[in-house]
Design a protein around this motif. Structure first.
Motif, PDB file in Angstrom:
ATOM      1  N   TYR A 198       5.347 -32.341 -20.102  1.00 61.76           N
ATOM      2  CA  TYR A 198       6.059 -31.667 -19.017  1.00 61.76           C
ATOM      3  C   TYR A 198       5.977 -30.150 -19.194  1.00 61.76           C
ATOM      4  N   GLY A 199       6.187 -29.706 -20.435  1.00 66.09           N
ATOM      5  CA  GLY A 199       6.132 -28.273 -20.712  1.00 66.09           C
ATOM      6  C   GLY A 199       4.771 -27.685 -20.433  1.00 66.09           C
ATOM      7  N   LEU A 200       3.709 -28.411 -20.824  1.00 64.89           N
ATOM      8  CA  LEU A 200       2.350 -27.935 -20.590  1.00 64.89           C
ATOM      9  C   LEU A 200       2.031 -27.913 -19.097  1.00 64.89           C
ATOM     10  N   ALA A 201       2.428 -28.971 -18.393  1.00 65.87           N
ATOM     11  CA  ALA A 201       2.182 -29.029 -16.950  1.00 65.87           C
ATOM     12  C   ALA A 201       2.851 -27.862 -16.236  1.00 65.87           C
ATOM     13  N   TYR A 202       4.025 -27.453 -16.705  1.00 68.41           N
ATOM     14  CA  TYR A 202       4.758 -26.347 -16.089  1.00 68.41           C
ATOM     15  C   TYR A 202       4.030 -25.022 -16.272  1.00 68.41           C
ATOM     16  N   LYS A 203       3.330 -24.865 -17.386  1.00 66.95           N
ATOM     17  CA  LYS A 203       2.621 -23.619 -17.680  1.00 66.95           C
ATOM     18  C   LYS A 203       1.321 -23.474 -16.884  1.00 66.95           C
ATOM     19  N   LEU A 204       0.792 -24.596 -16.393  1.00 69.90           N
ATOM     20  CA  LEU A 204      -0.567 -24.609 -15.840  1.00 69.90           C
ATOM     21  C   LEU A 204      -0.614 -24.412 -14.330  1.00 69.90           C
ATOM     22  N   ASN A 205       0.171 -23.473 -13.820  1.00 69.54           N
ATOM     23  CA  ASN A 205       0.067 -23.072 -12.426  1.00 69.54           C
ATOM     24  C   ASN A 205       0.292 -24.215 -11.432  1.00 69.54           C
ATOM     25  N   PRO A 206       1.372 -25.013 -11.585  1.00 74.71           N
ATOM     26  CA  PRO A 206       1.592 -26.116 -10.640  1.00 74.71           C
ATOM     27  C   PRO A 206       2.026 -25.596  -9.276  1.00 74.71           C
ATOM     28  N   THR A 207       1.867 -26.443  -8.270  1.00 75.64           N
ATOM     29  CA  THR A 207       2.411 -26.118  -6.953  1.00 75.64           C
ATOM     30  C   THR A 207       3.937 -26.130  -7.056  1.00 75.64           C
ATOM     31  N   LEU A 208       4.595 -25.543  -6.066  1.00 75.74           N
ATOM     32  CA  LEU A 208       6.061 -25.508  -6.089  1.00 75.74           C
ATOM     33  C   LEU A 208       6.642 -26.919  -6.109  1.00 75.74           C
ATOM     34  N   LYS A 209       6.028 -27.833  -5.356  1.00 77.96           N
ATOM     35  CA  LYS A 209       6.501 -29.213  -5.306  1.00 77.96           C
ATOM     36  C   LYS A 209       6.405 -29.868  -6.677  1.00 77.96           C
ATOM     37  N   THR A 210       5.255 -29.683  -7.341  1.00 84.07           N
ATOM     38  CA  THR A 210       5.072 -30.275  -8.672  1.00 84.07           C
ATOM     39  C   THR A 210       5.988 -29.614  -9.686  1.00 84.07           C
ATOM     40  N   ARG A 211       6.190 -28.301  -9.529  1.00 87.41           N
ATOM     41  CA  ARG A 211       7.076 -27.576 -10.444  1.00 87.41           C
ATOM     42  C   ARG A 211       8.503 -28.157 -10.393  1.00 87.41           C
ATOM     43  N   MET A 212       8.977 -28.443  -9.188  1.00 94.77           N
ATOM     44  CA  MET A 212      10.313 -29.020  -9.044  1.00 94.77           C
ATOM     45  C   MET A 212      10.380 -30.426  -9.638  1.00 94.77           C
ATOM     46  N   LYS A 213       9.316 -31.195  -9.440  1.00 92.23           N
ATOM     47  CA  LYS A 213       9.274 -32.544 -10.010  1.00 92.23           C
ATOM     48  C   LYS A 213       9.317 -32.491 -11.536  1.00 92.23           C
ATOM     49  N   ILE A 214       8.576 -31.537 -12.117  1.00 90.53           N
ATOM     50  CA  ILE A 214       8.538 -31.397 -13.577  1.00 90.53           C
ATOM     51  C   ILE A 214       9.929 -31.090 -14.114  1.00 90.53           C
ATOM     52  N   ILE A 215      10.621 -30.156 -13.444  1.00 90.82           N
ATOM     53  CA  ILE A 215      11.975 -29.774 -13.881  1.00 90.82           C
ATOM     54  C   ILE A 215      12.914 -30.978 -13.837  1.00 90.82           C
ATOM     55  N   LEU A 216      12.847 -31.732 -12.743  1.00 87.72           N
ATOM     56  CA  LEU A 216      13.719 -32.905 -12.600  1.00 87.72           C
ATOM     57  C   LEU A 216      13.394 -33.969 -13.645  1.00 87.72           C
ATOM     58  N   LYS A 217      12.098 -34.171 -13.898  1.00 86.25           N
ATOM     59  CA  LYS A 217      11.689 -35.147 -14.912  1.00 86.25           C
ATOM     60  C   LYS A 217      12.171 -34.710 -16.289  1.00 86.25           C
TER      61      LYS A 217
END
Length: 291
Positions: free
Chosen positions: A257-276
């Motif tokens: 999750y932490g790595l995915a957040y660093k790798l320029n996700p879309t806003l939608k994916t960024r919110m999903k990562i935070i919730l997960k």
């Protein structure tokens, strides 16, 4: 002449299909180098039953597919080198059509699209992010499979596969190649690409390790290739579901999750990562459904 290279390991059931799809090409001036990476099944027996002077079979100790491909590249005598996998099929006119494009466009490397075939699902053409023509500028090389590629021999003689990459070996190689040589995309799907549960693409641990290694080798990736790293982010987030299903390795899941957040996700994916990450994703889904 074209040198076609196939690495193989314990593929006695599928290797004939792959080899036959090369030997029946409408382009006949080729050599097919099959590098057996230390198979312990009947792969060797199966291949030695094929009577075609263009087939060259070599067996080595097990070092991995990338080491086998590199060895095949060293043996290659053709002016062009094409790559294939031991469980995929290429259309009969693939090499002929790609040689025509190489010569008519002056490209150094040409790749085509492929039909992704997954059990129980309809085939789909990929990768959809590319259009016919040169990659100029190169914004991403994500999704280009080795089995779709043909290039001037000098390209592969200069740039070899990194045997330390646990995944994205083709992407890492193409990233280096793209800095010196031109790459052209054919919109036609000329390869049948089969996937299964045992595929490397179903192993999140390898995905995580590969992305970490890529960022160490190329710290400029996020800044210079935002489209490509966004694809990494989406893929990493998606594959954490495999860890959810297996209900293991919570530490790795958090790291992904932490790595995915660093790798320029879309806003939608960024919110999903935070919730997960906060273990609120399932609750949020339930609330949305109720509304």
């Amino acid at each position: 002449m074209i040198s076609v290279i196939i690495p193989t390991y314990n593929r006695e059931r599928s290797i004939i299909k792959s080899v036959s799809s090369v030997l029946r090409q409408t382009y006949h001036n080729l050599e097919l180098i099959v590098v057996d990476d230390g198979s312990t099944d009947n792969t060797e027996t199966v291949l030695k039953q094929i009577k075609d002077d263009r087939l060259i079979y070599v067996k080595r100790e097990n070092e991995g597919a990338c080491a086998a491909r590199n060895y095949g590249i060293e043996l290659a005598k053709g002016e062009y080198i094409a790559l294939n996998d031991s469980d995929d099929e290429r259309h009969a006119d693939k090499l002929e059509r790609q040689i025509d494009v190489l010569q008519s466009t002056g490209a150094d490397l040409v790749f085509c699209k492929y039909n992704r075939i997954e059990q129980g699902k309809a085939p789909r053409k990929a990768p959809i992010r590319f259009n016919e023509g040169f990659l100029d500028p190169v914004r991403t090389v994500y999704g280009i499979g080795t089995q779709t590629i043909i290039a001037k021999a000098e390209v592969f003689k200069e740039f070899k596969f990194d045997i330390d990459m646990p995944r994205f070996q083709d992407l890492e190689l193409l990233l280096r190649i793209s800095r010196k040589y031109s790459i052209y995309c054919m919109d036609e799907a000329l390869v049948e690409f089969y996937t299964g549960e045992s595929s490397i693409s179903k192993k999140p641990e390898k995905l995580y390790d590969a992305c970490v290694l890529l960022l160490k080798k190329y710290p400029e990736l996020v800044k210079n290739y935002p489209e490509m790293t966004r694809s990494f982010s989406n893929l990493i987030f998606g594959e954490t579901s495999w860890l959810d299903v297996r209900k293991i390795n919570r530490k790795l899941k958090k790291e992904m999750y932490g790595l995915a957040y660093k790798l320029n996700p879309t806003l939608k994916t960024r919110m999903k990562i935070i919730l997960k990450y906060l273990n609120l994703y399932n609750l949020a889904e339930k609330l949305i459904v109720k509304k």
